[in-house]
Each structure stands twice: as C-alpha cells, then as structure tokens.
Scaffold this motif. Structure first.
Motif, PDB file in Angstrom:
ATOM      1  N   SER A 213      10.600  -0.734   2.452  1.00 50.08           N
ATOM      2  CA  SER A 213      10.725  -2.091   2.582  1.00 50.08           C
ATOM      3  C   SER A 213       9.084  -2.737   2.932  1.00 50.08           C
ATOM      4  CB  SER A 213      11.492  -2.759   3.968  1.00 50.08           C
ATOM      5  OG  SER A 213      10.908  -2.222   5.070  1.00 50.08           O
ATOM      6  N   GLY A 214       8.705  -3.760   2.341  1.00 51.57           N
ATOM      7  CA  GLY A 214       7.284  -4.389   2.911  1.00 51.57           C
ATOM      8  C   GLY A 214       6.279  -4.372   1.712  1.00 51.57           C
ATOM      9  N   SER A 215       5.175  -4.313   2.098  1.00 53.65           N
ATOM     10  CA  SER A 215       4.311  -4.304   0.999  1.00 53.65           C
ATOM     11  C   SER A 215       4.181  -2.942   0.317  1.00 53.65           C
ATOM     12  CB  SER A 215       2.669  -4.526   1.696  1.00 53.65           C
ATOM     13  OG  SER A 215       2.585  -5.667   2.282  1.00 53.65           O
ATOM     14  N   HIS A 216       4.142  -2.997  -1.001  1.00 53.11           N
ATOM     15  CA  HIS A 216       4.253  -1.878  -2.012  1.00 53.11           C
ATOM     16  C   HIS A 216       2.839  -1.027  -1.556  1.00 53.11           C
ATOM     17  CE1 HIS A 216       5.767   0.727  -5.046  1.00 53.11           C
ATOM     18  NE2 HIS A 216       4.316   0.472  -5.911  1.00 53.11           N
ATOM     19  N   GLY A 217       2.002  -1.246  -1.100  1.00 56.91           N
ATOM     20  CA  GLY A 217       0.992  -0.346  -0.840  1.00 56.91           C
ATOM     21  C   GLY A 217       1.044   0.257   0.721  1.00 56.91           C
ATOM     22  N   SER A 218       1.765  -0.066   1.463  1.00 55.54           N
ATOM     23  CA  SER A 218       1.700   0.119   2.661  1.00 55.54           C
ATOM     24  C   SER A 218       1.770   1.742   2.885  1.00 55.54           C
ATOM     25  CB  SER A 218       2.818  -0.131   3.487  1.00 55.54           C
ATOM     26  OG  SER A 218       2.818   0.089   5.087  1.00 55.54           O
ATOM     27  N   PRO A 219       0.751   2.351   3.968  1.00 51.91           N
ATOM     28  CA  PRO A 219       0.847   3.925   4.024  1.00 51.91           C
ATOM     29  C   PRO A 219       1.797   4.280   4.941  1.00 51.91           C
ATOM     30  CG  PRO A 219      -1.011   2.558   5.294  1.00 51.91           C
ATOM     31  CD  PRO A 219      -0.311   1.547   4.504  1.00 51.91           C
ATOM     32  N   ILE A 220       2.502   3.471   5.517  1.00 50.36           N
ATOM     33  CA  ILE A 220       3.579   4.026   6.435  1.00 50.36           C
ATOM     34  C   ILE A 220       4.903   3.974   5.797  1.00 50.36           C
ATOM     35  CG2 ILE A 220       2.493   3.072   8.498  1.00 50.36           C
ATOM     36  CD1 ILE A 220       4.489   0.815   8.394  1.00 50.36           C
ATOM     37  N   SER A 221       5.311   3.227   4.490  1.00 49.34           N
ATOM     38  CA  SER A 221       6.537   3.267   3.984  1.00 49.34           C
ATOM     39  C   SER A 221       6.665   4.832   3.298  1.00 49.34           C
ATOM     40  CB  SER A 221       6.387   2.556   2.740  1.00 49.34           C
ATOM     41  OG  SER A 221       6.453   1.295   3.338  1.00 49.34           O
ATOM     42  N   GLY A 222       7.855   5.383   3.681  1.00 50.17           N
ATOM     43  CA  GLY A 222       8.258   6.501   3.063  1.00 50.17           C
ATOM     44  C   GLY A 222       7.406   7.851   3.901  1.00 50.17           C
ATOM     45  N   LYS A 223       6.538   7.437   4.700  1.00 49.66           N
ATOM     46  CA  LYS A 223       5.905   8.663   5.303  1.00 49.66           C
ATOM     47  C   LYS A 223       5.771   8.614   6.874  1.00 49.66           C
ATOM     48  CE  LYS A 223       2.423   8.533   1.615  1.00 49.66           C
ATOM     49  NZ  LYS A 223       0.801   8.265   1.164  1.00 49.66           N
ATOM     50  N   ALA A 360      13.576  -4.022   1.599  1.00 46.60           N
ATOM     51  CA  ALA A 360      13.400  -5.139   1.160  1.00 46.60           C
ATOM     52  C   ALA A 360      11.914  -5.322   0.377  1.00 46.60           C
ATOM     53  CB  ALA A 360      13.295  -6.194   2.289  1.00 46.60           C
ATOM     54  N   LYS A 361      12.130  -5.788  -0.738  1.00 50.71           N
ATOM     55  CA  LYS A 361      10.759  -6.015  -1.463  1.00 50.71           C
ATOM     56  C   LYS A 361      10.175  -7.228  -1.160  1.00 50.71           C
ATOM     57  CE  LYS A 361      11.808  -2.227  -3.395  1.00 50.71           C
ATOM     58  NZ  LYS A 361      11.252  -0.938  -3.127  1.00 50.71           N
ATOM     59  N   LYS A 362       8.589  -6.950  -1.012  1.00 58.84           N
ATOM     60  CA  LYS A 362       7.992  -8.207  -0.676  1.00 58.84           C
ATOM     61  C   LYS A 362       7.596  -9.219  -1.916  1.00 58.84           C
ATOM     62  CE  LYS A 362       3.074  -8.966   1.008  1.00 58.84           C
ATOM     63  NZ  LYS A 362       1.943  -8.046   1.684  1.00 58.84           N
ATOM     64  N   ASP A 363       7.438 -10.398  -1.531  1.00 58.43           N
ATOM     65  CA  ASP A 363       7.518 -11.443  -2.621  1.00 58.43           C
ATOM     66  C   ASP A 363       5.860 -11.408  -2.738  1.00 58.43           C
ATOM     67  OD1 ASP A 363       6.993 -13.560  -4.107  1.00 58.43           O
ATOM     68  OD2 ASP A 363       7.429 -15.295  -2.523  1.00 58.43           O
ATOM     69  N   PRO A 364       5.499 -10.819  -4.255  1.00 55.63           N
ATOM     70  CA  PRO A 364       4.141 -10.741  -4.767  1.00 55.63           C
ATOM     71  C   PRO A 364       3.788 -11.869  -5.136  1.00 55.63           C
ATOM     72  CG  PRO A 364       5.766 -10.476  -6.503  1.00 55.63           C
ATOM     73  CD  PRO A 364       6.517 -10.618  -5.167  1.00 55.63           C
ATOM     74  N   SER A 365       4.322 -13.113  -4.915  1.00 53.56           N
ATOM     75  CA  SER A 365       3.523 -14.423  -5.228  1.00 53.56           C
ATOM     76  C   SER A 365       3.330 -15.294  -4.036  1.00 53.56           C
ATOM     77  CB  SER A 365       4.427 -15.133  -6.250  1.00 53.56           C
ATOM     78  OG  SER A 365       5.706 -15.680  -5.390  1.00 53.56           O
ATOM     79  N   CYS A 366       3.610 -14.930  -2.707  1.00 51.33           N
ATOM     80  CA  CYS A 366       3.327 -15.700  -1.649  1.00 51.33           C
ATOM     81  C   CYS A 366       1.755 -15.368  -1.266  1.00 51.33           C
ATOM     82  CB  CYS A 366       4.094 -15.043  -0.459  1.00 51.33           C
ATOM     83  SG  CYS A 366       3.681 -15.576   1.089  1.00 51.33           S
ATOM     84  N   LYS A 367       1.023 -16.518  -1.301  1.00 52.00           N
ATOM     85  CA  LYS A 367      -0.256 -16.461  -1.003  1.00 52.00           C
ATOM     86  C   LYS A 367      -0.681 -16.441   0.554  1.00 52.00           C
ATOM     87  CE  LYS A 367      -1.529 -19.778  -4.694  1.00 52.00           C
ATOM     88  NZ  LYS A 367      -1.979 -21.119  -5.199  1.00 52.00           N
TER      89      LYS A 367
END
Length: 375
Positions: A213-223, A360-367
């Motif tokens: 969940s969260g930002s696709h580039g987050s270094p904590i996701s899956g780690k 949950a997937k992050k909304d990529p269009s949110c400014k």
C-alpha cells in the motif's frame, strides 16, 4: 566519465553543428526491434554500423540510470546518434482491460559512454524495464542510417531515496493540521488473530513484512517488518474511535510503552486512495534494533519532540503525546509486542471495510501527495 544528462526527453534535438552542452532526447517513431520501419519514420536503408553489445546498466535510481555498451570500431566515427528502446516489462498478472503502456523510443546525440537517462515521465520507481540500443548516422537530408538492434537487457528501477522521501515529508507537513493529545496506541484485528498470537507466538505479536500500500516507490513496502498501530482520536472525546476496518477486537497499549526516549521516529510515506483525506506512515524503532538500522539507511528521521505528525514531550516529569489532526497516521513498530503490555477487548462500533488500506494503491494524479519522480 561525467556526461550530460538526458533531461529533456521531449525537447527537439539541437543542430548537428551546435556544441553539445546538454544531451537531449525526443520521442520519435523508430523501427521496432525486428527492424520493421514505419513509412514516415525518416530512416534510410540499413548500412553497416556497429551493433551495440555487452550492454551495462548502472547507477540506477527511481527515475534514472546510466547505460553503456561496447561496439566494434568499424564505422564508429560515422555514428551521430543512439536510439534507445525502453519498455516496461510485461506483467502476466496485469489487468487485461488496462491500456498497454506506450513504449518509449528515445534518440540521443552520440556522446561518451556511459550516459545518463533521466525522466520521471517515462521512468517509474521499483518497475522492471527492458532496453535495447541502435547506433545511427544522421544524413544531410534528415534521414537516419541505423544498425541492427542490440540484445535486450532487463533491469529494475530503485525505490525512493531519502531525498525523494524528504520531498514527500515537506508536502505532508503542509496539511498535517493542529496537534491533538492522545495516550494509547491501538491495533484492531479479528479474534482469531489474537488467539493465534497466544497459542503460537508466546503471547507476543510478531512483526510482518509491510504490504504494498502507499507510494509505489516507498522503500518500506514489501521490505520493512513491523506491526501496524493507530493513534488517531475522536475530536469530541479524545479517545480512539469505536469503528475500525480491521476487526472487532482491539489491543490497546499505553503510548510510552512504544514511543519514548529509547526509540527513534522515521517518516515512511504520504499517500491517498482517491479520497479527500490523506495517510502518513511513520515508523517507531527501538534504538539500535534491526528495524532502526533499516530505517536509518533509507528514511528521513524525525525529531520526536518537534515534528508535525507525532510527538513525545516531557511535562512535569511525565511524557505527553500528540498526533496530527488532519492526516490519518499509520504507525509501524518494528519489534515484537507482548499482549501482556496492554489489553484486548471487543469494540462496540462497526467494522468499516471500505476504510481498509491493505495493499491500497496511491492516487497518481493527486497534486497534494505526489512528487515528480514517478508515483
């Protein structure tokens, strides 16, 4: 060797006689990897130009990489440009109804190798790509003579760096709002979860790997391994809400048992899920623990006494705690937590599944919560 960066992938290439100050790219229609050309591609008949081989990818970040290769010296002096074919690697589990990603064809002036390819509009963090290269010679009439395509190389872009996470942190600071006092952390689960903890883990909740969940580039996701807690309170009561998306049984623990001068606090992520409200992920790690070492290398550390999200201060010899009002905090504690340190009881409210952030997937269009280095 330091080389100009491919920072302007959508700009027009400079004049052939202009001194090369910046390596420019442009999106163009090229022949495919099998050598088939579009009628209006402007590419001439194949001539003998060296074919790149032994391609190497290095210095990979979330939105850039360096590329180099070897090639025969024959006709090397005729090379004026490199064609780069960059594609996201196909995912067999991807949504079959989703539009396919448009392949990125790049043309770059021939400069010393390695060269840097950079661009958040065509590179995303933690994403697998394939890349192939052609050498090309631009003719006086504007047509190109090209070599055959090189072999296809695969690589994966990196996670957000501390620099990128600091940019997210600064955006989260803006909307955090005023601070509210709280006294307990809590974790909701089903009754079966707590029964399993008692029976199989010696009455102690164990860290597990964070989901995606969260930002696709987050270094904590899956780690990062940890245990999720909440600390949000209702404005009118100052107590935890009685509703939860995660289960009807709640473990509550005094805040000082998890967050104190012997722990470090880190910023982990900032995101939303196509909604008006936003989430901030924080990590609490006992000083010197494996979780602390993991976070120290990857995440911005926060001052536990002075930040916009979660604070622990001392007043008259007593630890006092506050949380941000205008964001939903998800707190990860990186060590096991014994159930004997708190209480488990059934909540009286509802289980609101629609509020769950699991994968949950992050909304990529949110400014509000995106930065310009992919999503």
């Amino acid at each position: 060797m330091e080389v100009p960066r491919l920072d302007h992938a959508l700009s027009s290439p400079s004049s052939p006689c202009e001194e090369i100050k910046n390596l420019s790219l442009e999106a163009i229609q090229l022949c495919d990897r099998d050598g088939n050309k579009s009628q209006d591609s402007g590419i001439a008949e194949m001539e003998e130009l060296p074919v790149p081989h032994n391609i190497k990818i290095s210095n990979i970040t979330c939105d850039s990489f360096k590329i180099s290769w070897e090639m025969d010296s024959k006709s090397k002096d005729r090379i004026t440009h490199y064609f780069i074919d960059l594609n996201k690697k196909e995912n067999k589990n991807s949504n079959k109804f989703k539009h396919k990603d448009v392949p990125t064809k790049l043309v770059a002036k021939a400069v010393p190798l390695p060269m840097t390819v950079r661009g958040h509009w065509f590179l995303s963090p933690r994403t697998e790509y394939t890349v192939a290269v052609q050498t090309a010679s631009k003719q006086v009439d504007g047509d190109y003579v090209v070599s055959e395509w090189s072999e296809i190389i695969e690589f994966c872009t990196a996670d957000y760096s501390k620099v990128h996470l600091t940019q997210l942190l600064e955006k989260a600071d803006v909307i955090a709002g005023r601070m509210l006092k709280f006294s307990v952390f809590y974790r909701n689960q089903h009754k079966e979860y707590f029964d399993y903890v008692r029976e199989h883990h010696g009455n102690a909740m164990q860290p597990s790997v964070k989901d995606n969940s969260g930002s696709h580039g987050s270094p904590i996701s899956g780690k990062l391994e940890g245990i999720f807690f909440s600390c949000s309170t209702e404005f009118n009561t100052g107590k935890p809400p009685q509703d939860s998306p995660y289960g009807r049984y709640r473990f509550e623990i005094a805040a000082e048992k998890l967050f104190n001068p012997n722990t470090n606090l880190y910023f982990g992520d900032f995101y939303c899920m196509y909604t008006a409200y936003h989430y901030v992920i924080l990590v609490i790690a006992p000083v010197g623990s494996p979780g602390d070492e993991f976070c120290k290398q990857r995440l911005p550390q926060l001052n536990s006494k002075d930040n916009k999200f979660l604070t622990c201060t001392e007043e008259d010899g007593v630890l006092v705690y506050h949380h941000a009002q205008d964001v939903i905090l998800e707190v990860i504690y990186t060590d096991p937590v014994a159930l004997s340190l708190g209480t488990v009881a059934e909540i009286t409210g509802h289980q609101l599944m629609s509020l769950s952030t699991a994968n949950a997937k992050k909304d990529p269009s949110c400014k509000t919560c995106n930065i310009s280095v992919g999503r």
